[in-house]
Design an enzyme around this catalytic site. Structure first.
Site, short mmCIF file in Angstrom:
data_model
loop_
_atom_site.label_atom_id
_atom_site.label_comp_id
_atom_site.label_asym_id
_atom_site.label_seq_id
_atom_site.Cartn_x
_atom_site.Cartn_y
_atom_site.Cartn_z
N GLU A 304 -32.11 -6.39 12.98
CA GLU A 304 -32.58 -6.16 11.61
C GLU A 304 -31.49 -5.51 10.74
O GLU A 304 -31.66 -4.38 10.27
CB GLU A 304 -33.80 -5.24 11.64
CG GLU A 304 -34.96 -5.74 12.46
CD GLU A 304 -36.08 -4.71 12.61
OE1 GLU A 304 -35.81 -3.50 12.39
OE2 GLU A 304 -37.19 -5.11 12.93
N GLY A 306 -29.53 -4.39 7.55
CA GLY A 306 -29.81 -4.25 6.12
C GLY A 306 -28.50 -4.05 5.40
O GLY A 306 -27.90 -4.99 4.84
N ARG A 307 -28.00 -2.82 5.48
CA ARG A 307 -26.78 -2.41 4.78
C ARG A 307 -25.61 -3.37 4.97
O ARG A 307 -24.91 -3.71 4.02
CB ARG A 307 -26.45 -1.03 5.32
CG ARG A 307 -25.16 -0.43 4.94
CD ARG A 307 -24.86 0.81 5.81
NE ARG A 307 -26.02 1.58 6.21
CZ ARG A 307 -26.50 2.63 5.55
NH1 ARG A 307 -25.91 3.03 4.45
NH2 ARG A 307 -27.56 3.27 5.99
N ARG A 343 -27.86 7.86 -3.00
CA ARG A 343 -27.18 8.12 -1.73
C ARG A 343 -26.28 9.37 -1.74
O ARG A 343 -26.31 10.14 -0.79
CB ARG A 343 -26.39 6.88 -1.27
CG ARG A 343 -27.29 5.67 -1.00
CD ARG A 343 -26.54 4.53 -0.32
NE ARG A 343 -26.19 4.87 1.03
CZ ARG A 343 -25.00 5.29 1.42
NH1 ARG A 343 -24.01 5.38 0.55
NH2 ARG A 343 -24.77 5.62 2.67
N TYR A 347 -27.66 11.76 0.99
CA TYR A 347 -26.91 11.70 2.25
C TYR A 347 -25.49 12.25 2.12
O TYR A 347 -24.68 12.07 3.02
CB TYR A 347 -26.77 10.24 2.71
CG TYR A 347 -28.05 9.45 2.81
CD1 TYR A 347 -29.09 9.88 3.63
CD2 TYR A 347 -28.20 8.26 2.11
CE1 TYR A 347 -30.25 9.14 3.74
CE2 TYR A 347 -29.36 7.52 2.21
CZ TYR A 347 -30.38 7.97 3.03
OH TYR A 347 -31.53 7.23 3.12
N CYS A 372 -31.22 16.21 -14.98
CA CYS A 372 -31.21 17.67 -14.99
C CYS A 372 -31.40 18.23 -13.58
O CYS A 372 -32.42 18.87 -13.27
CB CYS A 372 -32.29 18.18 -15.93
SG CYS A 372 -32.02 17.60 -17.61
N GLU A 373 -30.48 17.93 -12.73
CA GLU A 373 -30.45 18.42 -11.35
C GLU A 373 -28.99 18.67 -11.00
O GLU A 373 -28.13 17.84 -11.31
CB GLU A 373 -30.97 17.37 -10.36
CG GLU A 373 -32.42 16.98 -10.51
CD GLU A 373 -33.38 18.01 -9.91
OE1 GLU A 373 -32.93 18.88 -9.12
OE2 GLU A 373 -34.56 17.94 -10.25
C1 LIG Z 1 -36.95 -0.39 11.24
C2 LIG Z 1 -35.66 -0.55 10.52
N1 LIG Z 1 -34.96 -1.69 10.72
C3 LIG Z 1 -33.79 -1.92 10.08
C4 LIG Z 1 -33.27 -0.98 9.21
C5 LIG Z 1 -31.99 -1.31 8.51
O1 LIG Z 1 -30.99 -0.42 8.82
P1 LIG Z 1 -29.49 -0.71 8.32
O2 LIG Z 1 -29.55 -0.89 6.87
O3 LIG Z 1 -28.76 0.49 8.74
O4 LIG Z 1 -29.05 -1.94 9.03
C6 LIG Z 1 -33.95 0.22 9.00
C7 LIG Z 1 -33.41 1.24 8.09
O5 LIG Z 1 -33.96 2.25 7.82
C8 LIG Z 1 -35.18 0.43 9.66
O6 LIG Z 1 -35.88 1.55 9.48
#
Ligand SMILES: Cc1ncc(COP(=O)(O)O)c(C=O)c1O
Length: 460
Positions: A304, A306-307, A343, A347, A372-373
């Site tokens: 999975e 994402g980033r 981010r 983070y 305003c933070e």
């Molecule tokens: C269940 C699950 N899968 C996949 C991802 C994607 O992570 P990344 O963007 O680090 O690949 C996340 C990110 O929070 C997640 O919680």
């Protein structure tokens, strides 16, 4: 990305293609579509200032060709394992991004009904979707079950809720158990998800018990398919994901021993990006580590990311509003901030900031937003020229967890989103208006029926 205006434009997507069109595993990872041409910062060969000319700033700009190149490289890396790539929509759920990935055959990992309706609207195949998250509502479970989405169950109570929904809708529902593998990874504490104090998934013992219930036939309308694990994001190496997969596999094998036909092993995301602009560990290393774990185990593997698919493909373009000179040094106030790119505040992430027009650098500059933070600082020591009000900058590597985390804090509309593909820029989402910020409210109060619009075709 090159700082030099003189460098030639790199090969498409910044990757050196192989003979069959698949990016080489030695190519920069992830592919970088941003580079200077004749002193102008360009995306996919188009000058960024022209790309944002119609929408104005702030605007997120995503290069869809770079997203596609990143997806192809991940898919090619995991292809020998027969693994399914399920893009984690939380990273960037812009419809054009989702549609690009759906068109390439990606499945999707969603964590809410809202993400699922986006994936459906973008043409994603719900049968190739999984639904994770610790707090799914009944309405969200109904939406998922109604569309044949596999649910990654994160508690015993949720399993009961899912069984109730499946029985009521008279739809069999596939589910996998999300296991908390008690694996700690070396990444920012806010994105560690697999240690035993994390809220995600269930401990191994509970996972055994949930699958045992299925084996005893106590979950009539549900079809158990396997196990899900996700140890965290921005992983420094593949060790954590391999360790998590091993734990998941043990649970899966135990379920098999109890008589269940389980083969789904989803090992989550976490493929990293180098926010300093360098090349990160590529998907091939992750695939190699997982290959040793699943060898001979007869499982359907899923990942999975994402980033890794979207971060480098996107930038947030912003305008300098004001200059400030303090004893601590130079400061620029820009027209975006933590409400659009959370981010750095959440983070302590460091994003590279680049001027849209190359010019001699003037020294470290703090770049702050209008919120305003005190945490509304996008960069503490950006290497920038002496920019004047009206000049534009780009925050790089902002394609992941940028717009999806944006808010309306301080009454601020969210930015426009522009996509670039095949040398053409299009507005994928226009900037929010002040009027839209007020659209769902009344000052005097009203009945729900009076204030709520009709349900859409999916019933939300
Ligand atoms: C269940 C699950 N899968 C996949 C991802 C994607 O992570 P990344 O963007 O680090 O690949 C996340 C990110 O929070 C997640 O919680």
């Amino acid at each position: 990305m090159s700082q030099s205006p003189a460098v030639p434009h790199p090969a498409p997507n910044g990757a050196a293609p192989t003979g069959d069109g698949t990016p080489s595993r030695r190519a920069p990872w992830p592919p970088d579509p941003f580079s200077y041409l004749d002193g102008r910062l360009c995306v996919g060969g188009l000058p960024l200032d022209e790309v944002v000319a119609d929408t104005g700033t702030p605007a997120y700009v995503y290069d869809l060709d770079a997203v596609a190149a990143a997806y192809r490289r991940v898919a090619a890396a995991f292809e020998p394992l027969g693994a399914r790539v399920l893009y984690a929509a939380k990273a960037n759920s812009n419809l054009a991004v989702l549609a690009t990935l759906a068109g390439l055959g990606s499945g999707f990992d969603v964590v809410s009904g809202g993400e699922l309706v986006r994936v459906l609207r973008a043409g994603g195949d719900p049968e190739a979707c999984v639904f994770a998250g610790v707090g799914k509502t009944t309405a969200e479970l109904e939406l998922a079950v109604g569309h044949g989405v596999t649910v990654h169950v994160e508690s015993a109570d949720e399993l009961d809720a899912l069984a109730e929904v499946a029985a009521r809708l008279e739809r069999p529902a596939r589910f996998a158990v999300r296991v908390n593998p008690d694996v700690e990874v070396d990444t920012h504490v806010n994105i560690q998800t697999g240690h035993d104090e994390a809220k995600f998934g269930v401990p191994v013992a509970v996972a055994h018990e949930l699958l045992a219930r299925a084996a005893r036939g106590e979950l009539g309308g549900l079809i158990p398919v396997g196990v899900h694990v996700h140890v965290g994001s921005q992983l420094p190496d593949p060790d954590g994901v391999a360790a998590g997969a091993r734990v998941g596999l043990e649970v899966l094998e135990a379920g098999r021993a109890a008589g269940l036909e389980l083969d789904w092993l989803d090992v989550g995301g976490g493929l990293p990006v180098d926010y300093g602009g360098g090349t990160a560990i590529g998907p091939e290393r992750f695939a190699a580590a997982l290959a040793t774990v699943v060898a001979g185990r007869d499982v359907r593997l899923a990942v999975e990311p994402g980033r890794a698919l979207v971060a480098r493909a996107g930038a947030l373009v912003s305008k300098v509003l004001y200059r400030k000179h303090r004893s601590a040094g130079r400061m620029l106030v820009v027209d975006t901030g933590m409400h659009h790119l959370l981010r750095p505040a959440l983070y302590q992430a460091v994003h590279r900031v680049r001027p849209l027009r190359a010019a001699p650098l003037a020294g470290p500059t703090e770049v702050v937003g209008p919120i305003c933070e005190s945490t509304d600082v996008l960069a503490t020591e950006a290497d920038l020229p002496d920019l004047a009000p009206g000049e534009l900058v780009a925050f790089l590597d902002a394609g992941a967890y940028g717009m999806t985390m944006a808010s309306n804090y301080n009454g601020q509309p969210r930015p426009a989103e522009i996509v670039v593909a095949d040398g053409v820029a299009r507005v994928a989402r226009r900037r929010e208006t002040w009027e839209e910020l007020l659209a769902s409210e009344t000052a005097t109060g009203a009945s729900v029926a009076a204030i709520q619009g009709p349900a859409g075709p999916l019933g939300w």
